[in-house]
Design a protein around this motif. Structure first.
Motif, short mmCIF file in Angstrom:
data_model
loop_
_atom_site.label_atom_id
_atom_site.label_comp_id
_atom_site.label_asym_id
_atom_site.label_seq_id
_atom_site.Cartn_x
_atom_site.Cartn_y
_atom_site.Cartn_z
N LEU A 25 24.00 -13.51 12.72
CA LEU A 25 24.08 -14.00 11.34
C LEU A 25 24.39 -15.48 11.32
CD1 LEU A 25 24.01 -13.36 8.32
CD2 LEU A 25 26.45 -12.80 8.48
N PHE A 26 25.30 -15.93 12.17
CA PHE A 26 25.60 -17.35 12.26
C PHE A 26 24.36 -18.15 12.62
CE2 PHE A 26 26.64 -20.99 14.93
CZ PHE A 26 27.44 -21.73 14.07
N ASN A 27 23.62 -17.67 13.63
CA ASN A 27 22.40 -18.36 14.05
C ASN A 27 21.35 -18.37 12.95
OD1 ASN A 27 23.47 -18.90 16.58
ND2 ASN A 27 22.67 -17.02 17.47
N PHE A 30 22.31 -20.88 10.33
CA PHE A 30 22.05 -22.23 10.82
C PHE A 30 20.57 -22.56 10.73
CE2 PHE A 30 21.39 -25.41 14.16
CZ PHE A 30 22.36 -26.34 13.81
N GLN A 31 19.71 -21.64 11.15
CA GLN A 31 18.27 -21.85 11.06
C GLN A 31 17.82 -22.00 9.62
OE1 GLN A 31 16.39 -18.56 13.04
NE2 GLN A 31 17.06 -19.19 15.07
N HIS A 32 18.43 -21.21 8.73
CA HIS A 32 18.07 -21.28 7.31
C HIS A 32 18.44 -22.64 6.72
CE1 HIS A 32 17.05 -19.74 3.38
NE2 HIS A 32 18.25 -20.07 2.92
N SER A 33 19.59 -23.16 7.11
CA SER A 33 20.04 -24.44 6.55
C SER A 33 19.20 -25.61 7.07
CB SER A 33 21.51 -24.68 6.87
OG SER A 33 21.69 -24.86 8.25
N LEU A 43 18.23 -12.14 7.16
CA LEU A 43 19.60 -12.43 6.74
C LEU A 43 20.22 -11.23 6.03
CD1 LEU A 43 19.35 -16.08 5.38
CD2 LEU A 43 20.91 -15.29 7.14
N ALA A 44 19.51 -10.67 5.07
CA ALA A 44 20.00 -9.52 4.31
C ALA A 44 20.14 -8.30 5.22
CB ALA A 44 19.07 -9.22 3.15
#
Length: 68
Positions: A25-27, A30-33, A43-44
């Motif tokens: 989830l962290f990764n 980060f990719q989404h941002s 993500l969901a």
């Protein structure tokens, strides 16, 4: 992962899976941002899996689990 697959895991395996999915989830965040995430639905999915794992951990602690 399906709920039954999660329920079949031991306590230490649940903690390990929880840690793995939190890292994922962290990764993903980060990719989404950084606009590199292609599959935003993941993500969901990961959030739901984390919630399932936490629910099953709490059920095992209190002894109120389904499918005993």
């Amino acid at each position: 992962m399906k709920p039954q697959e999660i329920r079949d895991l031991s306590g230490s395996e649940l903690q390990e899976k929880l840690q793995d999915f939190r890292q994922e989830l962290f990764n993903l965040r980060f990719q989404h941002s950084t606009a590199q995430l292609e599959n935003t639905q993941r993500l969901a999915q990961v959030k739901k899996i984390i919630a399932r794992i936490l629910t099953i951990i709490n059920e095992k602690k209190t002894g109120t689990g389904h499918g005993k």
